[in-house]
Design an enzyme around this catalytic site. Structure first.
Site, PDB file in Angstrom:
ATOM      1  CE  LYS A   1     117.173   5.664 -14.977  1.00 61.75           C
ATOM      2  NZ  LYS A   1     116.848   4.266 -15.371  1.00 61.75           N
TER       3      LYS A   1
ATOM      4  CD  GLU B   1     116.637   1.926   0.296  1.00 62.29           C
ATOM      5  OE1 GLU B   1     117.682   1.330   0.638  1.00 62.29           O
ATOM      6  OE2 GLU B   1     115.767   1.435  -0.426  1.00 62.29           O
TER       7      GLU B   1
ATOM      8  CB  CYS C   1     118.491  -2.441  -0.172  1.00 59.23           C
ATOM      9  SG  CYS C   1     116.806  -1.936   0.088  1.00 59.23           S
TER      10      CYS C   1
ATOM     11  CD  GLU D   1     123.385  -4.380  -1.771  1.00 58.55           C
ATOM     12  OE1 GLU D   1     123.818  -3.479  -2.518  1.00 58.55           O
ATOM     13  OE2 GLU D   1     122.313  -4.291  -1.151  1.00 58.55           O
TER      14      GLU D   1
END
Ligand code: TAP
Length: 492
Positions: free
Chosen positions: A187, A262, A296, A396
């Protein structure tokens, strides 16, 4: 504009695929639902794309189950050959893929051409070559017995990928899984499905049997969640936020899926007082501003030794201000828009968070006006934080937004660097060899770059520790993630 006109104006010759890819064919969603994917340059719709629901996931799983026995037992070299052919096809269609990726995500075309597309091809090629070289072992056991191991595919693998590098992540996730003989239900993110659908089409052209890969654009909360829950999917590999990663772990508990995650990061990028300053300034700009900071592994905490902080910033701030923002399809553009308007608002929200914490805005901190006012742009932003414990130094942001912190000693540098829950990418700049290796050893991170930042290669393991997830993509480690070991005892 009609879809074909949009494709033509973006320099695309191939029609944009906008259906689900199940069992080797493009089909509408069972529900008939679609969602428009938007051009982040001006927020205009590109095309309506089919939206997978639970029934479509079930169809894809059934197709993958049918394909699995033959695919998993095919000679590994033959599986590899299909991946090698796919890599060739990606290169043959490189310009089209680069344009499609830039149109859908906002990546500057120069990056899509130079990085995303070649890295995608390289990853499929690496694992194409790996397919027949990844092997089991014979183990010296007691007399009278032969013991050997088989590396078997896990089965049907669910893969959920985000919107920041949609093309490249198809290869990071699919290439090792396919080389090892698994079948896939993937997906892509609902806002960036186009390059993944084109890859599915090229896979069919490369000779991938129907059902081996199924590509299902859909909502995370519906199709993604159901993939994570599905009792017949043996493993889920996910890239995205830590919050969603946690949801995936919970959803996958029903059938004890193998999970690979991840997740996010808050990369420390440490510049010591003895660094080559020019190299560190340039490398640090790349570390945070490449792909608009939507990575990331971005070096989002710029940690400067106080002795060189002023001199460093005197070069870094003008460099950040000089980055050319513009239409991603324009060759001259160095930084494009963020991938969605919602995300732009989230990133800009951190300017207020930081200022509220006593931060000092050194550059950017707003969206540009003029021709770019309708798009999802944010100026390269440099923010000095008061403390490494502040939210802006802990959370983040995932945008062109770097938080500046200073330190006085190596000990303090390590305390700050390891002072978040994340542990993904990290970097350091120094001329002192001993210090470099010591810091690399002590960093709580899955990856360390010394006098460099953000390098990736299909052969080098990629992944994190702590709240950045577990498991490794790329290299032999990725093959281990997508196989399980069977020990066979023979009475001889
Ligand atoms: P996520 O929600 O984590 O989205 C990543 C992927 O997971 C997308 O395909 C998403 O689908 C899907 N998803 C969402 N909810 C799910 C669920 N319950 N079950 C299964 N799959 C699900 O990230 P986001 O909302 O796009 O971004 C939010 C923040 O996450 C960013 O600001 C950034 O901090 C972080 N992020 C990190 C990364 C990396 S590379 N580590 C990548 C993207 C975002 P839909 O998009 O269709 O909902």
């Amino acid at each position: 504009m009609k879809p074909n006109d949009i494709a033509a104006s973006a320099g695309l010759r191939t029609p944009i695929r906008r259906q689900l890819f199940i069992d080797g064919r493009f089909v509408d969603a069972e529900s008939g639902e679609t969602l428009a994917t938007l051009n982040p340059h001006d927020n205009t719709p590109i095309v309506d794309v089919a939206l997978a629901g639970k029934a479509d996931v079930d169809k894809a799983v059934a197709a993958a189950k049918r394909a699995f026995p033959k695919w998993s037992r095919m000679a590994a070299a033959d599986r590899g050959r299909i991946l090698l052919k796919l890599a060739d096809l990606i290169e043959a269609n490189a310009e089209e893929l680069a344009r499609l990726e830039s149109l859908d995500t906002g990546h500057p075309i120069r990056d899509s051409r130079r990085l995303d597309v070649p890295r995608t091809a390289a990853c499929f090629r690496y694992f194409g070559g790996m397919a027949d070289k990844f092997q089991g072992e014979t183990i010296p056991v007691e007399e009278g017995f032969l013991n050997y191991t088989l590396r078997e595919p896990v089965g049907i693998v669910g893969q959920v990928v985000p919107w920041n590098f949609p093309l490249m992540f198809t290869s990071w996730k699919m290439a090792p899984a396919l080389a090892a003989g698994n079948c896939i239900v993937m997906k892509p993110a609902e806002i960036t499905p186009l390059s993944s659908l084109r890859i599915a089409e090229l896979m069919a052209e490369a000779g991938l049997p129907p059902g081996v890969v199924n590509m299902l654009p859909g909502l995370g909360s519906v199709a993604g969640q159901y993939i994570a829950e599905h009792p017949e999917i043996a493993k889920i590999a996910f890239t995205g936020s830590t919050a969603t990663g946690r949801r995936i772990v919970q959803a996958s508990a029903g059938n004890l899926k193998k999970v690979q995650l991840e997740l996010g990061g808050k990369g420390p990028n440490i510049v010591f007082e003895d660094a080559n300053l020019q190299a560190a300034v340039n490398g640090s700009a790349w570390a945070i501003f490449h792909n608009q900071g939507q990575a990331c592994i971005a070096g989002s905490r710029l940690m400067l030794h106080e002795k060189i902080a002023d001199e460093f910033l005197a070069q870094f701030i003008p460099l950040a201000k000089s980055i050319r923002l513009g239409n991603p399809l324009d060759d001259a553009t160095e930084m494009g828009p963020l991938t969605s308007a919602q995300h732009r608002e989230r990133v800009l929200g951190y300017v207020d968070v930081a200022l509220g914490e006593g931060g000092e805005l050194l550059a950017g901190g707003r969206s540009p006006g003029g021709d770019l006012a309708e798009g999802c742009y944010v100026e390269p932003t440099v923010m000095r934080a008061k403390s490494y414990k502040d939210r802006v130094a802990q959370e983040e942001v995932f945008g062109p937004f770097v938080t500046v912190l200073t330190f006085k000693s190596d000990e303090e540098a390590m305390q700050i660097a390891n002072g978040t829950d994340y542990g993904l990418g990290s970097g350091l700049w120094t001329r002192d060899l001993q210090r470099a290796h010591k810091v690399a050893r002590d960093l709580h991170a899955g990856m360390v770059w010394i006098n460099s930042y953000k390098r990736v290669n299909p052969g080098s393991p990629f992944g994190g520790v702590g709240q950045s997830g577990y498991g490794r993509e790329m290299g032999f480690d990725a093959m281990r993630e997508y196989t399980q070991v069977k020990s066979v005892w023979v009475n001889v």
